[in-house]
Design a protein around this motif. Structure first.
Motif: not given
Length: 220
Positions: A121-122, A125-126, A147-150, A176
């Motif tokens: 997940w990170w 998002t990260r 957190e916003a996913p890319n 989400q």
């Protein structure tokens, strides 16, 4: 085969590599809290046999090298203790190092299980390294759900997971709405691990089919 990676901060870590070196599609596979143990190597080799280039980084190397745990209570306790010794930002450096070591030009995705489900997940998002992310029973996803996913994300949870209540899954759904979330009736935590007592072959097969179709759709 085992390889060595170097993260951006100079940390050297081991990793398991599988699949063709010239694959057009590639995956970072992220471990549970039990290290890159026989299960994770078999899983990586399985994905490699399907044509994916795979790298599975040994994230515990920052705390202790060569950790391979089983699934008894003492193993779980040790894994949880080791996990606390590895800062989240350092985890992401190691994930980025694994992504960079995948075949040049390949479409890159990330898939993770347990602790690795949260890290996948990170990864969405990260990081901007991946075209798609799949997470299995990640206990930390609900806590970072805003957190916003890319990239596109697909998540899998067991309905009978004693460590991830369905109320947490619902929080993720609400935060989400663009993320695919699947819940498997009767399945518990770790349902996709053949070495655990919670292994559920039917749920594993269904989840893998969904995950591979999702990754294929978004990675070409």
């Amino acid at each position: 085969m085992q390889i060595e990676l170097t993260a951006a901060d100079g940390h050297r870590l081991s990793a398991w590599r599988a699949g063709p070196a010239d694959a057009a599609r590639a995956l970072v596979v992220v471990q549970e809290i039990f290290g890159v143990n026989p299960h994770m190597r078999r899983l990586s080799d399985h994905l490699g046999s399907l044509g994916w280039a795979v790298i599975t980084p040994a994230l515990f190397d920052r705390a202790e090298r060569g950790v391979e745990l089983g699934y008894e209570a003492a193993d779980r306790d040790r894994g949880l203790a080791l996990r606390k010794m590895v800062p989240d930002d350092k985890v992401m450096l190691d994930v980025e190092a694994a992504a960079a070591a995948l075949p040049a030009g390949a479409a890159r995705g990330i898939i993770g299980y347990c602790w690795g489900g949260t890290i996948a997940w990170w990864g969405a998002t990260r990081s901007r390294a991946f075209r798609a992310a799949v997470g299995y029973y990640g206990g930390g996803i609900a806590g970072t759900r805003t957190e916003a996913p890319n990239c596109p994300v697909q998540l899998h949870f067991g309905a009978e997971d004693g460590s991830i209540p369905l109320s947490d899954v619902e929080l993720v759904r609400q935060a989400q709405p663009g993320v695919e979330v699947f819940v498997y009736p009767g399945a518990g935590h770790g349902f996709a691990c053949e070495d655990r007592g919670s292994y559920d072959p039917a749920a594993t097969e269904l989840a893998e089919g969904r995950a591979l179709a999702f990754l294929g759709q978004h990675m070409g």
